[in-house]
Design an enzyme around this catalytic site. Structure first.
Site, PDB file in Angstrom:
ATOM      1  N   ARG A  85       0.860  -1.175   0.000  1.00  0.00           N
ATOM      2  CA  ARG A  85       0.000   0.000   0.000  1.00  0.00           C
ATOM      3  C   ARG A  85       0.905   1.235   0.000  1.00  0.00           C
ATOM      4  NH1 ARG A  85      -3.225   2.859   4.794  1.00  0.00           N
ATOM      5  NH2 ARG A  85      -4.345   4.314   3.482  1.00  0.00           N
ATOM      6  N   HIS A 174      -8.146   6.734  -0.091  1.00  0.00           N
ATOM      7  CA  HIS A 174      -9.011   5.549   0.078  1.00  0.00           C
ATOM      8  C   HIS A 174      -9.407   4.968  -1.284  1.00  0.00           C
ATOM      9  CE1 HIS A 174     -10.600   7.315   4.143  1.00  0.00           C
ATOM     10  NE2 HIS A 174      -9.637   6.422   4.385  1.00  0.00           N
ATOM     11  N   LEU A 203     -16.269   4.989   5.672  1.00  0.00           N
ATOM     12  CA  LEU A 203     -16.296   5.602   7.002  1.00  0.00           C
ATOM     13  C   LEU A 203     -15.518   4.747   7.996  1.00  0.00           C
ATOM     14  CD1 LEU A 203     -20.140   6.393   6.979  1.00  0.00           C
ATOM     15  CD2 LEU A 203     -18.268   7.858   6.165  1.00  0.00           C
ATOM     16  N   GLY A 204     -14.242   5.050   8.156  1.00  0.00           N
ATOM     17  CA  GLY A 204     -13.409   4.351   9.140  1.00  0.00           C
ATOM     18  C   GLY A 204     -12.882   5.389  10.108  1.00  0.00           C
ATOM     19  N   GLY A 206     -10.450   7.350   9.212  1.00  0.00           N
ATOM     20  CA  GLY A 206     -10.538   8.405   8.199  1.00  0.00           C
ATOM     21  C   GLY A 206     -11.825   8.176   7.409  1.00  0.00           C
ATOM     22  N   ARG A 235     -10.110  14.251  12.608  1.00  0.00           N
ATOM     23  CA  ARG A 235      -9.899  15.316  11.609  1.00  0.00           C
ATOM     24  C   ARG A 235     -11.175  16.125  11.408  1.00  0.00           C
ATOM     25  NH1 ARG A 235      -7.753  11.252   7.254  1.00  0.00           N
ATOM     26  NH2 ARG A 235      -6.363  10.119   8.643  1.00  0.00           N
ATOM     27  N   ASP A 277     -13.317   7.426  18.688  1.00  0.00           N
ATOM     28  CA  ASP A 277     -13.887   6.136  18.304  1.00  0.00           C
ATOM     29  C   ASP A 277     -15.414   6.231  18.316  1.00  0.00           C
ATOM     30  OD1 ASP A 277     -14.936   3.364  18.714  1.00  0.00           O
ATOM     31  OD2 ASP A 277     -12.797   2.901  18.611  1.00  0.00           O
ATOM     32  N   MET A 278     -16.018   5.960  17.171  1.00  0.00           N
ATOM     33  CA  MET A 278     -17.474   6.136  17.049  1.00  0.00           C
ATOM     34  C   MET A 278     -18.240   5.326  18.088  1.00  0.00           C
ATOM     35  SD  MET A 278     -19.911   7.716  15.687  1.00  0.00           S
ATOM     36  CE  MET A 278     -19.863   8.410  14.039  1.00  0.00           C
ATOM     37  N   ARG A 279     -17.734   4.106  18.405  1.00  0.00           N
ATOM     38  CA  ARG A 279     -18.455   3.299  19.406  1.00  0.00           C
ATOM     39  C   ARG A 279     -18.548   4.025  20.737  1.00  0.00           C
ATOM     40  NH1 ARG A 279     -14.950  -1.797  17.809  1.00  0.00           N
ATOM     41  NH2 ARG A 279     -13.590  -0.004  17.580  1.00  0.00           N
ATOM     42  N   GLY A 325     -15.339   0.717   8.909  1.00  0.00           N
ATOM     43  CA  GLY A 325     -15.750   0.286  10.253  1.00  0.00           C
ATOM     44  C   GLY A 325     -17.089   0.864  10.692  1.00  0.00           C
ATOM     45  N   GLU A 328     -20.023  -0.087   7.947  1.00  0.00           N
ATOM     46  CA  GLU A 328     -20.443  -1.492   7.967  1.00  0.00           C
ATOM     47  C   GLU A 328     -21.137  -1.873   9.267  1.00  0.00           C
ATOM     48  OE1 GLU A 328     -16.882  -3.774   7.104  1.00  0.00           O
ATOM     49  OE2 GLU A 328     -16.444  -2.425   5.436  1.00  0.00           O
ATOM     50  N   GLU A 379      -9.510  -3.917   1.720  1.00  0.00           N
ATOM     51  CA  GLU A 379      -8.396  -3.296   1.004  1.00  0.00           C
ATOM     52  C   GLU A 379      -7.241  -4.267   0.786  1.00  0.00           C
ATOM     53  OE1 GLU A 379      -9.025   0.160   3.761  1.00  0.00           O
ATOM     54  OE2 GLU A 379      -8.011   1.228   2.154  1.00  0.00           O
TER      55      GLU A 379
HETATM   56  P1  ADP Z   1      -9.465   2.213   9.802  1.00  0.00           P
HETATM   57  O1  ADP Z   1      -9.913   3.424   9.077  1.00  0.00           O
HETATM   58  O2  ADP Z   1      -8.359   2.475  10.771  1.00  0.00           O
HETATM   59  O3  ADP Z   1      -9.278   1.002   8.923  1.00  0.00           O
HETATM   60  P2  ADP Z   1     -11.999   1.004  10.574  1.00  0.00           P
HETATM   61  O4  ADP Z   1     -12.470   0.939   9.158  1.00  0.00           O
HETATM   62  O5  ADP Z   1     -11.841  -0.283  11.314  1.00  0.00           O
HETATM   63  O6  ADP Z   1     -10.681   1.842  10.764  1.00  0.00           O
HETATM   64  O7  ADP Z   1     -13.073   1.914  11.351  1.00  0.00           O
HETATM   65  C1  ADP Z   1     -12.876   2.307  12.674  1.00  0.00           C
HETATM   66  C2  ADP Z   1     -14.123   3.029  13.138  1.00  0.00           C
HETATM   67  O8  ADP Z   1     -15.232   2.117  13.045  1.00  0.00           O
HETATM   68  C3  ADP Z   1     -14.052   3.512  14.575  1.00  0.00           C
HETATM   69  O9  ADP Z   1     -14.599   4.806  14.686  1.00  0.00           O
HETATM   70  C4  ADP Z   1     -14.957   2.528  15.294  1.00  0.00           C
HETATM   71  O10 ADP Z   1     -15.549   3.078  16.426  1.00  0.00           O
HETATM   72  C5  ADP Z   1     -15.987   2.267  14.240  1.00  0.00           C
HETATM   73  N1  ADP Z   1     -16.776   1.071  14.555  1.00  0.00           N
HETATM   74  C6  ADP Z   1     -16.393  -0.221  14.585  1.00  0.00           C
HETATM   75  N2  ADP Z   1     -17.416  -1.015  15.007  1.00  0.00           N
HETATM   76  C7  ADP Z   1     -18.468  -0.186  15.245  1.00  0.00           C
HETATM   77  C8  ADP Z   1     -19.806  -0.359  15.695  1.00  0.00           C
HETATM   78  N3  ADP Z   1     -20.282  -1.573  15.996  1.00  0.00           N
HETATM   79  N4  ADP Z   1     -20.590   0.746  15.817  1.00  0.00           N
HETATM   80  C9  ADP Z   1     -20.124   1.963  15.533  1.00  0.00           C
HETATM   81  N5  ADP Z   1     -18.881   2.208  15.097  1.00  0.00           N
HETATM   82  C10 ADP Z   1     -18.058   1.148  14.946  1.00  0.00           C
END
Ligand code: ADP
Length: 395
Positions: A85, A174, A203-204, A206, A235, A277-279, A325, A328, A379
């Site tokens: 990558r 991305h 939506l991760g 980033g 960001r 962290d969205m969670r 993340g 999905e 990816e």
């Molecule tokens: P990266 O961009 O580092 O590859 P990911 O695609 O794994 O990261 O996404 C990370 C994000 O996904 C974090 O904000 C995390 O909180 C969020 N996430 C993962 N599982 C859940 C969930 N069940 N509900 C809400 N957000 C989630």
């Protein structure tokens, strides 16, 4: 074909061995905190997880430890190639390429555009060449997919010399995920390769969104750097550029420091004060935290506005696609965004939204409405498939 996928960061080394025929990951590893006494290597294979301390290890030592482990497991012998990558390919690379001296020089020439990312990416390439001489190496760029954007999409309205002399333009990132997910969505929806329009939201940590017309990126939200566009974990996304000078003066720091704060202390973290962290932000909002609620509302509203804007270059939107993340895994975030997109004919099906996620992609809107769906990204697999195709001479 068996391919080693490498993502070499400034203090980390992520890797995976992928069987491209079966589209399956055989092993993945992550070396972290490289260059520090806490450096470690975590390996996941066959449902087992193994962690090893590698105190003081730099990238080369971590790669050697990873390779020794692959050999011990019998996974090193049949390797057909290595896919790297690479974050920034500037205007030089519009597709994945076999790495030779000229390609390495090209990646080097893009260092000013991604000073934190391209140097470790190059280091990974050089370490692999020494460790596995003779094995073909391929570079897969985050920016390449977006090179198809027309000038009216990538040009900033700034003095033109900034573009001509300093390559200031929108590049987008991305790209590997947007390409993989849009192709998968097109297949799932049975759309014609030469007649479709998709808006993909990755939506991760980033976040970026891309308009894909007939398999090509025609506009995207990230820009010269991954700071532009959507609200992300840490960001800010879009803002008035005058804020940079304003806050530099207020905080008595230079512009670079303000940009650093926009990259690392903003977004969900900045607004909520809870987490990037969205969670965690969702949990705090659930518990009544007002700023966490606002952070989520800002995230979803801005996202929906960008998704709607990306309908412009498509003329017709066949589907809005959620991945990454958050895309999905978070049904509540998808529900909020789809609610904002009612103006474009989206209507959520709550039952479908509840069941679709990382393990099963699928439609989340009611029949007859503008389609929104979930498509899990991969990816590493995309990088492995490009590598296999180039090694086999198919590209
Ligand atoms: P990266 O961009 O580092 O590859 P990911 O695609 O794994 O990261 O996404 C990370 C994000 O996904 C974090 O904000 C995390 O909180 C969020 N996430 C993962 N599982 C859940 C969930 N069940 N509900 C809400 N957000 C989630």
């Amino acid at each position: 074909m068996r391919v080693l996928v490498i993502n070499c960061g400034s203090s980390s080394l992520k890797y995976a061995v992928i069987d491209t025929a079966e589209r399956r990951e055989l092993l993945s590893g992550l070396a972290q905190r490289l260059g520090s006494p806490e450096a470690s290597l975590t390996i996941k294979a066959g449902g087992e997880k193994l962690e090893r301390a590698l105190p003081g290890a730099e990238h080369a030592a971590a790669m050697r430890a990873a390779y020794d482990d692959l050999r011990a497991r019998g996974l090193a012998d049949g390797l057909a190639g290595i896919g790297h990558r690479v974050v920034h390919g500037g205007q030089l690379f519009s597709a994945s390429v076999r790495i030779d001296e000229q390609v390495e020089r090209g990646i080097e020439s893009c260092v000013p555009l991604a000073p934190l990312h391209n140097p470790p990416n190059l280091l990974g390439i050089r370490i692999c060449r020494e460790l596995l001489p003779g094995l073909p190496q391929v570079a897969v760029f985050d920016t390449a997919f977006h090179q198809s954007m027309p000038a009216h999409a990538y040009a900033y309205a700034v003095p033109w010399a900034w573009y001509e002399q300093h390559a200031v333009r929108k590049y987008g990132f991305h790209g590997t995920s947007h390409r993989f997910v849009s192709a998968r969505a097109r297949e799932l929806l049975g759309l014609r390769p030469d007649d479709h329009g998709l808006v993909v939201a990755h939506l991760g940590n980033g976040c970026s969104a891309t308009a894909v017309r007939n398999g090509a990126s025609v506009d995207t939200t990230m820009g010269l750097t991954p700071l532009e566009g959507l609200v992300m974990g840490t960001r800010s996304g879009d803002l008035d550029p005058a804020i940079v000078a304003f806050m530099a003066e207020r905080l008595r720091v230079d512009a670079a420091k303000v940009v650093d704060l926009l990259n690392k202390q903003s977004g969900l973290l900045g607004v909520s004060g809870v987490s990037n962290d969205m969670r965690a932000v969702l949990a705090a909002a659930e518990g009544g935290n007002q700023r966490a609620r606002l952070a989520i509302e800002v995230f979803c509203y801005r996202l929906a506005k960008h998704l709607a804007a990306l309908a412009v270059p498509l003329g017709r939107v066949d589907a809005f696609v959620f991945t990454g993340g958050i895309g999905e895994n978070s049904a509540p975030i998808r529900a909020r965004v789809v609610a904002w997109l009612a103006v474009l004919g989206c209507r959520l099906d709550p039952a479908r939204n509840a069941v679709h996620g990382r393990d099963s992609g699928g439609r989340i809107t009611v029949d007859g409405a503008t389609c929104a769906l979930v498509v899990p990204t991969n990816e590493e697999l995309a990088i492995a498939l490009d590598t296999a195709a180039l090694v086999a001479g198919k590209n």
